[in-house]
Each structure stands twice: as C-alpha cells, then as structure tokens.
Enzyme design. Structure first.
Site, PDB file in Angstrom:
ATOM      1  N   ARG A  42       0.898  -1.168  -0.085  1.00 16.97           N
ATOM      2  CA  ARG A  42       0.104  -0.057   0.466  1.00 16.97           C
ATOM      3  C   ARG A  42       0.754   1.315   0.193  1.00 16.97           C
ATOM      4  O   ARG A  42       1.519   1.361   1.112  1.00 16.97           O
ATOM      5  CB  ARG A  42      -0.999  -0.299   1.635  1.00 16.97           C
ATOM      6  CG  ARG A  42      -1.735   0.951   1.696  1.00 16.97           C
ATOM      7  CD  ARG A  42      -2.614   0.760   2.396  1.00 16.97           C
ATOM      8  NE  ARG A  42      -3.922   1.981   2.867  1.00 16.97           N
ATOM      9  CZ  ARG A  42      -3.771   3.211   3.518  1.00 16.97           C
ATOM     10  NH1 ARG A  42      -2.743   3.425   3.572  1.00 16.97           N
ATOM     11  NH2 ARG A  42      -4.511   4.017   3.532  1.00 16.97           N
ATOM     12  N   SER A 111     -12.404  -3.711   1.905  1.00 16.14           N
ATOM     13  CA  SER A 111     -13.347  -3.866   3.286  1.00 16.14           C
ATOM     14  C   SER A 111     -14.341  -3.346   3.434  1.00 16.14           C
ATOM     15  O   SER A 111     -15.278  -3.393   2.631  1.00 16.14           O
ATOM     16  CB  SER A 111     -12.277  -1.720   3.287  1.00 16.14           C
ATOM     17  OG  SER A 111     -10.796  -1.889   2.981  1.00 16.14           O
ATOM     18  N   LYS A 141      -4.717   6.979   8.107  1.00 12.40           N
ATOM     19  CA  LYS A 141      -5.543   7.014   7.265  1.00 12.40           C
ATOM     20  C   LYS A 141      -6.667   7.851   8.390  1.00 12.40           C
ATOM     21  O   LYS A 141      -7.305   7.164   9.371  1.00 12.40           O
ATOM     22  CB  LYS A 141      -5.738   5.496   7.011  1.00 12.40           C
ATOM     23  CG  LYS A 141      -6.828   5.913   6.209  1.00 12.40           C
ATOM     24  CD  LYS A 141      -7.959   3.887   5.179  1.00 12.40           C
ATOM     25  CE  LYS A 141      -8.699   4.403   4.463  1.00 12.40           C
ATOM     26  NZ  LYS A 141      -9.292   3.216   4.118  1.00 12.40           N
TER      27      LYS A 141
HETATM   28  N1  TZP Z   1      -7.825   1.073   6.712  1.00 10.77           N
HETATM   29  C1  TZP Z   1      -8.506   1.202   8.001  1.00 10.77           C
HETATM   30  S1  TZP Z   1      -7.850   1.940   9.354  1.00 10.77           S
HETATM   31  C2  TZP Z   1      -5.926   1.935   8.261  1.00 10.77           C
HETATM   32  C3  TZP Z   1      -6.503   1.522   6.611  1.00 10.77           C
HETATM   33  C4  TZP Z   1      -5.628   1.308   5.676  1.00 10.77           C
HETATM   34  C5  TZP Z   1      -4.962   2.453   8.483  1.00 10.77           C
HETATM   35  C6  TZP Z   1      -4.145   1.398   9.487  1.00 10.77           C
HETATM   36  O1  TZP Z   1      -3.190   1.776   9.893  1.00 10.77           O
HETATM   37  P1  TZP Z   1      -2.136   1.351  11.245  1.00 10.77           P
HETATM   38  O2  TZP Z   1      -1.322   2.171  11.323  1.00 10.77           O
HETATM   39  O3  TZP Z   1      -2.074  -0.267  11.309  1.00 10.77           O
HETATM   40  O4  TZP Z   1      -3.659   2.171  12.560  1.00 10.77           O
END
Ligand code: TZP
Ligand code: MG
Length: 211
Positions: A42, A111, A141
């Site tokens: 990603r 998702s 995010k």
């Molecule tokens: N989708 C929902 S939360 C997220 C994504 C891609 C981010 C997750 O990143 P982290 O740093 O593990 O909280």
C-alpha cells in the site's frame, strides 16, 4: 482460497508510504523472515511508475520468503506483477471483475468498515477475506467508521478469514483475537516501532496467550 486451505492467522503486514524502494525492501525483509503471514503493498503517495517498481520488488521478496503479496487498490497491477491478490475498498471497483481478472486462486480482500452487511455482500461476490475497521484511532488513514469486536463474532459464519485493522497494538488486540480475528492488519504499529521485528513478535504472541 480453496476450502482445503488452512485459515491464515497472524500478522497481515501493510507497507507504509515509503518513497525509497531499497529502504522499503530493507524495512520489510526482516518482518517477512520473522513470520508475517501476508504482506499488503500500500502506497498512497507514489506515482504509478514507483508503485509498479515497488510492487515488483516486493513480489520477488515475498516469493523468496513464501509470503503472499496482496496489492492494495489495483487489480491490474496485481495481475501485472503476479501478486497473490488484491485488496479492494468500497470504491475500488468490483470484486467479481477482480476475480475474473486474477482467477479462482487469487486472494481478494474487501474493506467492510463497520458493517456486517458489507461483509455478507463481499463474500457473496467472491471475496476471499473481509476486513473490518478502524478498531482504534489511527493517523495512518482518515477513517470515518469505528468497528466493534461484536462484528468479528457476528461474521464467524461467513467462512472466510476475518481481518481487523486500525490502530492495532500488541496491548489492544487481545479482545480482537478473542472475538475471532484471524489476521491483524498493521502499518504503523510495526513499521514505526523502535524494534519492528520484536514488536511483530509481540502481536503474534497474543494469539498464543489467553486473552
Ligand atoms: N484502513 C483502515 S484503518 C487503516 C487502513 C488502511 C490504517 C491502519 O494503519 P495503522 O497504522 O495500523 O493504524
Ligand atoms: Mg482502496
């Protein structure tokens, strides 16, 4: 996934936005060697050319470690580099189209945010796994949905691996594992840790300890 495949469990490692490909590989290789179950590529800030370069390099790394690589957002890129699959958000396009493109054995994830109905629909359309989140606040995010562990219990009957994501740390995943999460999807909790390998082990250890 075929029904004969064992359910994958453990850490579903997701790459951060790392512009330096050599550094991305250097940061990721020890984590694959130390037992990440799946890797998702990603990178929300890379150009198409850089994403192709990085995905190609990660595919070779994953192949060397026997770790499936799943490409975020982009079925065509997944197909072009021979990745194991693709992860699709709610606006990333059609699960059925990705399945047609990538074939019956591809890992296609969806998702599902905080909605069981999203997961039921995704599985009906051919998803191989479903992801719920965000479980906790995260700066990786911007998220508008907040998932609850009940979703993990309610989705057990779907018969596909269930992924939890969003602000996960070794200290907060106990109830999530207890509720049935198969895979813990983590970006910053591992990549931003002082000792990423030791921290990944700490997540994995949570599967072995009573919650
Ligand atoms: N989708 C929902 S939360 C997220 C994504 C891609 C981010 C997750 O990143 P982290 O740093 O593990 O909280
Ligand atoms: Mg997406």
């Amino acid at each position: 996934m075929t029904s004969a495949s064992p359910t994958p469990r453990g850490v579903y490692l997701i790459t951060p936005d790392e512009p330096d490909t050599a550094r991305l590989l250097a940061r990721t290789a020890p984590l694959l060697a130390a037992g990440a179950t799946w890797l998702q590529y990603r990178n929300k800030t890379a150009s198409d050319a850089l994403r192709r370069e990085q995905a190609t390099a990660l595919q070779a790394l994953c192949a060397a470690h026997g770790v499936p690589l799943i490409v975020n957002d982009d079925p065509a890129l997944a197909q072009a580099i021979g990745a194991a699959g693709v992860h699709l958000g709610g606006t990333d396009g059609d699960i059925g189209a990705a399945r047609s493109l990538l074939g019956p054995d591809a890992i296609i994830g969806a998702s599902c945010y905080d909605q069981l109905a999203n997961a039921e629909r995704a599985v009906a359309e051919g998803a191989s796994y479903v992801a719920f989140g965000a479980f906790f606040p995260t700066t990786t995010k911007v998220t508008s949905s907040r998932a609850h562990v009940d979703l993990l219990r309610q989705s057990a009957a779907l018969g596909v691996p269930r992924v939890a994501i969003g602000g996960l740390s070794p200290d907060n995943v106990g109830p999530i594992i207890d509720a049935g999460a198969d895979l813990l999807a983590v970006v910053s909790g591992i990549y931003a840790a002082q000792d990423p390998v030791a921290t990944q082990r700490a997540y994995l250890a949570r599967f072995d300890t009573p919650q």
